[in-house]
Design an enzyme around this catalytic site. Structure first.
Site, PDB file in Angstrom:
ATOM      1  N   CYS A  23      -5.967 -14.862 -32.986  1.00 18.76           N
ATOM      2  CA  CYS A  23      -4.878 -13.923 -33.229  1.00 18.76           C
ATOM      3  C   CYS A  23      -5.357 -12.503 -32.980  1.00 18.76           C
ATOM      4  CB  CYS A  23      -4.321 -14.068 -34.645  1.00 18.76           C
ATOM      5  SG  CYS A  23      -5.524 -13.628 -35.923  1.00 18.76           S
ATOM      6  N   ASP A 510       0.950  10.236   2.481  1.00 13.90           N
ATOM      7  CA  ASP A 510       0.266  10.740   3.664  1.00 13.90           C
ATOM      8  C   ASP A 510       1.076  10.283   4.878  1.00 13.90           C
ATOM      9  OD1 ASP A 510      -1.900  11.616   5.405  1.00 13.90           O
ATOM     10  OD2 ASP A 510      -2.344   9.486   5.626  1.00 13.90           O
TER      11      ASP A 510
END
Length: 837
Positions: A23, A510
């Site tokens: 857990c 770019d």
């Protein structure tokens, strides 16, 4: 001889498998224990992958890490490391290497094979300590990267875990079913209680129930006590502690009621054997279903590993041998037959074929391969046989690197997880306190029999509050999301990018190699009426064949791609700043700009409209003259990728601003921006200028994602909130980016952003369910509804609800496997690692 060091490279991250976590509180305990070890800088423990990733701040002793994990109540499973050992020549060499390896602290067994020159070591020792030990006795060891084998071992361990869970679940169910029938059935089936009392009697019935419950708790339920009680003693309770305390309380109370009822207050004598046994069965059911669901979260890694060839045909000593993939060495000569997968990355030395590279590039059209071509492992050879020289093997191949990227991303901890960790660290102690308060309040204020009410409600609080769902909410979604990303050609190098990308407000791109193909090609060629196109192109290409200028190479390449033979060329002359000229098959040919034509006394008015159009498109027109007459107008440019317009449109549909940052001239950049509908243009900038532009755009618009492919894009990729590198670009760019788009298709950008939004949305759903479930049901289990409606929650139903919450979270995360990339102009994106195979 001095003992080999167990200290790992202080600059290298350490990855440890952790067993026994169940857990979110377990995650917190392991992280806290590891963080105390000297030299540890940062620790990230992932419940779904069951691994701890440790970033050292200095030298770290691996054995100290393992001891810290064990002292916290968990285990580091014994692993297997394989090494190639060079320099051995006889059996005594084998003995020396084996003894050196066995002397390393943490080694369980070590075997060395002279024929294969490999050592197999099992234990918990670090790889670097093993390599150093071999070096001290005079040999050279280097690690193998058996990705497929590692995956097979992990799968085998998971299968074994599922088999044990299945066995325990079946046993618990068989033993608990009679208890459930007798106790619960007595309330639901008329006459059942009277029949049990008349045939067995209450005393014998309780004794038989005690035997069945004892078997359930002692055999399939033993796991909860072996892990939960020691954790409780260390004042570090976890989920197992909640189950252990809850079931032990119900069982212990029942035993007293059965064998020493006089110790209990009048009116409180009752048994809860069925609660203890059924709780164990239900939680085992939840864990079994959980284990099956967890296995499906890593399906992407299995698919990637499945792409690898299993055997390679390698030439050794003049013979063609079939050897396992992990025995192929650098520079080996490898034969790839038609229809086979390429086993390793390499360079073709002989043969001609077409290779399907869709699993890397996403492009369905096979790529021609001849001598000198590079090939990538796991791609599929089509028609002809190829011989290649291995240039990357094992963990250095592109596929292995992709798998590592996916594994790293799957093991990442997002910023949102830090909040969850802080909550869950204190959650279990808080629940135990809530259970204790529940017990006391019911005991003091509850109706008769107060002790019974107090016990039942306290056990219900303990059982329903197990924080499994909280611990699984984030890592399972990350595993499935990043795995799905790999399948559609989006690799998250850093898991944090998953969370950051969804908040992007502007995408900066770019130009060269990102929006465009990245290489000049002949885009336009218009011929004067009466001349043959191919003949003119042949004459132009012949003149340009002696020039190394990119424009010249593009013209020659265009003729070659069209299959046009170049005629003989003589008297070549380059006129600086103007163009070139020569004699081609006795005919005078000149190629150059408008000013060159003017110098030759030729007017270009006939091509005025074409020249104007080319100028609007940001292209510079060139002209060709043959035998003193104007013959053609042409343009060479870096063409826009076919997928770019649809990708830009998809980004706009996601509500994003799109900017272009380029070092190209402003006129060309503006022309491309007009064609694509780009919102903002920054042109004529150097790499440092790109960084400044990124900062300005961030300040103006907010969170920014930058997409690039070249070395000059690396600074901007690093400066952006999230950097995305085109996978067909340079390695420097990819190292600077958080996300790699495997193909050159820009559609990967909206795909990545959409996947980020889907994954974070899934995590928020999981966390809401996990926290809302606990917030709502802990008070119900404590009995807050009893004074109003007389409603109490049975511990059995609490166990069922707890298991259901974990399964809901896992099932919700698995929905991400069906994530579909956003449509680009109505057509799904094609950069999928598998769909074109």
């Amino acid at each position: 001889m001095s003992m080999p060091s167990t200290t790992d490279n202080p600059l290298a991250n350490i990855s440890l498998p952790i067993a026994g976590m169940s857990c979110a509180s377990c995650v917190g305990r392991v992280e806290a224990a590891l963080a105390k070890v000297e030299g540890v800088g940062h620790v990230s423990v992932n419940l779904a992958t069951e691994r701890a990733e440790i970033s050292p701040s200095g030298p770290v002793d691996r054995l100290a890490l393992i001891q810290a994990v064990e002292q916290a109540g968990y285990q580091v499973p014994v692993g297997t490391i394989e090494l190639m050992v060079e320099g051995m020549s006889c059996a005594s060499c084998v003995g020396r290497v084996e003894r050196a390896l066995k002397a390393v602290p943490g080694v369980s067994t070590a075997t060395v094979n002279l024929a294969t020159e490999r050592a197999t070591v099992s234990g918990v020792a670090g790889q670097e300590a093993l390599v150093a030990a071999v070096a001290k006795v005079g040999y050279v060891a280097r690690p193998l990267a058996p990705v497929a084998r590692r995956d097979e071992e992990a799968e085998a361990n998971k299968d074994a875990e599922r088999l044990v869970l299945k066995r325990d679940l079946l046993l618990a169910s068989v033993l608990a079913l009679p208890l459930l029938v007798v106790e619960m059935g007595s309330h639901l089936i008329p006459g059942l209680h009277e029949w049990v009392m008349s045939t067995l009697g209450m005393s014998l019935s309780w004794q038989l129930q005690c035997v069945l419950a004892s078997l359930v708790l002692a055999i399939p339920g033993r796991r909860f006590y072996l892990k939960g009680l020691p954790a409780l003693v260390r004042l570090a309770p976890d989920m197992n502690s909640l189950v252990a305390v809850g079931t032990a309380a119900a069982y212990g109370y029942s035993v007293v009621a059965t064998f020493a009822p006089g110790l209990l207050p009048a009116g409180t004598v009752n048994v809860y054997y069925e609660a203890a046994a059924v709780i164990v069965a239900l939680i085992l059911l939840g864990r079994f279903l959980e284990a099956r669901a967890k296995g499906r979260t890593s399906v992407a890694i299995k698919r990637l590993v499945g792409l690898q060839a299993k055997v390679a045909h390698v030439w050794r000593d003049g013979r063609l041998l079939d050897i396992p993939l992990d025995e192929v060495r650098l520079d080996d000569s490898v034969l790839v037959r038609p229809g086979e997968r390429v086993p390793v990355d390499g360079e073709v030395t002989e043969g001609h074929s077409f290779v399907d590279e869709s699993m890397i590039t996403g492009e369905p059209i096979p790529v021609e391969k001849t001598a000198g071509s590079t090939v990538v492992g796991a791609t599929v050879n089509q028609q002809g046989a190829l011989t290649l020289r291995a240039t990357a093997v094992g963990g250095q191949t592109m596929l292995a690197q992709i798998i590592r990227l996916v594994e790293q991303a799957q093991g990442a901890k997002l910023p949102i997880q830090a909040v969850v960790d802080k909550v869950t660290l204190w959650f279990v102690p808080a629940v135990m306190l809530a259970a204790a308060l529940t017990f006391l309040i019911w005991l003091i204020l509850g109706p008769s029999p107060a002790l019974t009410f107090a016990l039942v409600n306290a056990v219900a609080v303990l059982i329903i509050a197990c924080p499994c769902a909280m611990g699984l909410a984030t890592p399972t979604a990350i595993m499935v999301g990043t795995g799905r990303g790999a399948e559609i050609g989006v690799l998250f190098r850093k898991g944090e990018a998953l969370q950051l990308l969804k908040d992007a407000r502007v995408v900066a791109l770019d130009k060269t190699g990102t929006l465009t193909e990245g290489r000049p090609v002949l885009t336009d060629l218009e011929i004067v009426a009466g001349l043959a196109r191919n003949q003119v192109l042949a004459q132009i290409a012949a003149v340009e064949s002696h020039s190394e200028h990119p424009i010249a190479r593009a013209l020659v390449a265009s003729a070659e791609e069209a299959g046009i033979a170049l005629p003989e060329m003589t008297a070549f002359e380059s006129v600086t700043g103007m163009g070139v000229r020569a004699k081609v098959a006795g005919v005078r040919v000149a190629v150059g700009a408008e000013r060159f034509m003017a110098q030759l006394g030729l007017a270009v008015d006939g091509f005025a409209d074409t020249a104007a159009r080319l100028g609007d498109e940001g292209k510079s027109p060139l002209y060709a003259a043959i035998d003193g007459r104007l013959a053609a107008i042409m343009a060479v440019a870096d063409p826009i990728k076919p997928s770019t317009p649809a990708a830009i449109a998809a980004l706009h549909r996601l509500g994003l601003k799109v900017a272009m940052i380029t070092g190209d001239n402003a006129r060309t950049a503006q022309a491309i921006a007009r064609q694509l509908g780009i919102d903002e243009v920054v042109a004529e900038v150097l790499p440092a200028g790109k960084v400044a532009a990124v900062r300005r755009l961030k300040a103006t618009h907010g969170q920014l994602a930058f997409v690039g492919d070249g070395i000059n894009d690396a600074p901007a990729l690093a400066e952006a909130d999230v950097g995305l590198a085109i996978g067909t670009g340079t390695e420097v760019a990819m190292e600077s980016a958080e996300v790699v788009l495997m193909s050159g298709n820009l559609q990967g950008v909206p795909n990545a952003i959409a996947l980020s939004k889907a994954t974070l949305g899934n995590i928020h759903q999981n966390l809401f369910w996990a926290f809302a479930y606990n917030t709502a049901l802990i008070p119900v289990a404590a009995g807050v509804l009893y004074p109003i409606w007389g409603v109490l929650m049975s511990p059995v139903f609490a166990a069922g609800a707890m298991a259901l919450s974990s399964l809901f979270v896992l099932g919700n995360a698995l929905r991400l496997r069906r994530f579909q990339p956003p449509l680009a102009a109505g057509v799904p994106a094609k950069e999928n690692l598998h769909e074109h195979r």
